[in-house]
Enzyme design. Sequence first.
Site, PDB file in Angstrom:
ATOM      1  N   ASP A  35       6.403  20.417  18.682  1.00  0.00           N
ATOM      2  CA  ASP A  35       5.002  20.187  19.013  1.00  0.00           C
ATOM      3  C   ASP A  35       4.914  18.868  19.774  1.00  0.00           C
ATOM      4  OD1 ASP A  35       2.037  20.674  18.651  1.00  0.00           O
ATOM      5  OD2 ASP A  35       2.222  18.733  17.663  1.00  0.00           O
ATOM      6  N   GLU A  38       5.847  24.811  23.157  1.00  0.00           N
ATOM      7  CA  GLU A  38       4.556  25.396  23.506  1.00  0.00           C
ATOM      8  C   GLU A  38       4.271  25.115  24.974  1.00  0.00           C
ATOM      9  OE1 GLU A  38       0.244  25.659  21.328  1.00  0.00           O
ATOM     10  OE2 GLU A  38       1.349  23.797  21.226  1.00  0.00           O
ATOM     11  N   CYS A  69      -2.377  28.158   8.869  1.00  0.00           N
ATOM     12  CA  CYS A  69      -1.526  27.611   7.811  1.00  0.00           C
ATOM     13  C   CYS A  69      -0.139  28.226   7.943  1.00  0.00           C
ATOM     14  CB  CYS A  69      -2.144  27.927   6.448  1.00  0.00           C
ATOM     15  SG  CYS A  69      -1.017  27.616   5.067  1.00  0.00           S
ATOM     16  N   CYS A 105       0.788  30.379   4.517  1.00  0.00           N
ATOM     17  CA  CYS A 105       0.244  31.689   4.146  1.00  0.00           C
ATOM     18  C   CYS A 105      -0.366  32.437   5.326  1.00  0.00           C
ATOM     19  CB  CYS A 105      -0.804  31.532   3.040  1.00  0.00           C
ATOM     20  SG  CYS A 105      -2.343  30.777   3.633  1.00  0.00           S
ATOM     21  N   CYS A 156      -4.845  23.658   3.137  1.00  0.00           N
ATOM     22  CA  CYS A 156      -5.232  25.052   3.366  1.00  0.00           C
ATOM     23  C   CYS A 156      -6.221  25.501   2.288  1.00  0.00           C
ATOM     24  CB  CYS A 156      -3.994  25.938   3.361  1.00  0.00           C
ATOM     25  SG  CYS A 156      -4.396  27.693   3.494  1.00  0.00           S
ATOM     26  N   CYS A 202      -4.307  28.759   0.320  1.00  0.00           N
ATOM     27  CA  CYS A 202      -3.161  28.607  -0.598  1.00  0.00           C
ATOM     28  C   CYS A 202      -3.011  27.184  -1.129  1.00  0.00           C
ATOM     29  CB  CYS A 202      -1.868  29.061   0.078  1.00  0.00           C
ATOM     30  SG  CYS A 202      -1.263  27.906   1.327  1.00  0.00           S
ATOM     31  N   ASP A 223       0.795  17.992  12.935  1.00  0.00           N
ATOM     32  CA  ASP A 223       1.800  18.255  13.968  1.00  0.00           C
ATOM     33  C   ASP A 223       2.986  19.064  13.437  1.00  0.00           C
ATOM     34  OD1 ASP A 223       0.186  16.801  15.648  1.00  0.00           O
ATOM     35  OD2 ASP A 223       1.295  14.924  15.363  1.00  0.00           O
TER      36      ASP A 223
END
Length: 316
Positions: free
Chosen positions: A108, A192, A245, A248, A264, A267, A274
């Site tokens: 990232d 990315e 997340c 999950c 989250c 979960c 990052d």
Amino acid sequence: MNDLNQAYQNFFTSTKGKRKGKPVKPPKFKSRKSRQTARFRKGGFKVGQHKVYLAKIGKLKIIWSRELPSEPSSVTVIKDSANRYFLSFVVEISPEVLPKNDNSVGIDLGIKTFATLSNGEKVDAPKPLKKRIKKYRKLSKSLSNKTKGSKRYEKSRLRVAKFHGKLKDTRTDFLHKLSTEIINENQVIVLEDLNVSGMVRNRKLSRAISDLGWRQFRTLLQGKAEKYSRDFRVISRWEPTSQVCSNCGFKGGKLDLHVREWECLNCGAKHDRDENAAINILVAGGQSETLNGRGGKRKTTAKAAAANETSTHRGA
Ligand SMILES: [Zn+2]
């Protein structure tokens, strides 16, 4: 020189009406102050140990940045705006082999932290401009006080260009080291896709981003992945990598840029923004195609700096 010939030929056949399509304009010459290049094909240059002979120019003393792996097929001479000369050779190489491993990494890229890896590692970029902003302001102020075209202006312009050259070298050095490390340690590398030009339009971010060199980093990773037969993948920037997340799969919605950590709602997993994104990038990369084929011969360029009084470009 070949490129110039071709450009003139295109122009002349176009004016005679022999060429289809849009009329071709005569070749333009670049401003002498900007970066200039000239290419020499086989027969137009000869490589010695410490010197390179160029047709119509003569012998140049050179400093090699690395050894040529084989006989080059062409060489490009580049003069940058700080009057530094560089030679870039095109050589055919067979891919080099690094021992295979089972590691995969998602990366990232960010502004605050340059790169966060899916294993949690964070890498900060050097900020050479931030450290030398006072000097930069002084130099550019001095330049703006001079009359364009005067001797003092030219001297001042050269100083500014050299300053920029140094910043660039610091950045390039960092990007080379980091990309080599990542390629050495991982078999699969996922990045990315970044809409850099779109982001640079945002003026507030623009200086910070162009200072970081994301695009150069991607180019370096891709080149080294090809060279060492690693699997380099780029995922679409539309993947919601920072909103989901990684534990999950729950979609938490868009996070403000200042939110660095979150929990989250589904979960309860606690996330570093990052690192969570880097893990999602890695997972998304599993479904994307590899950008480079494996094996076979491919072209690469090796660079060397030609020696003149201003050519030592390392060690800013
Ligand atoms: Zn969750």
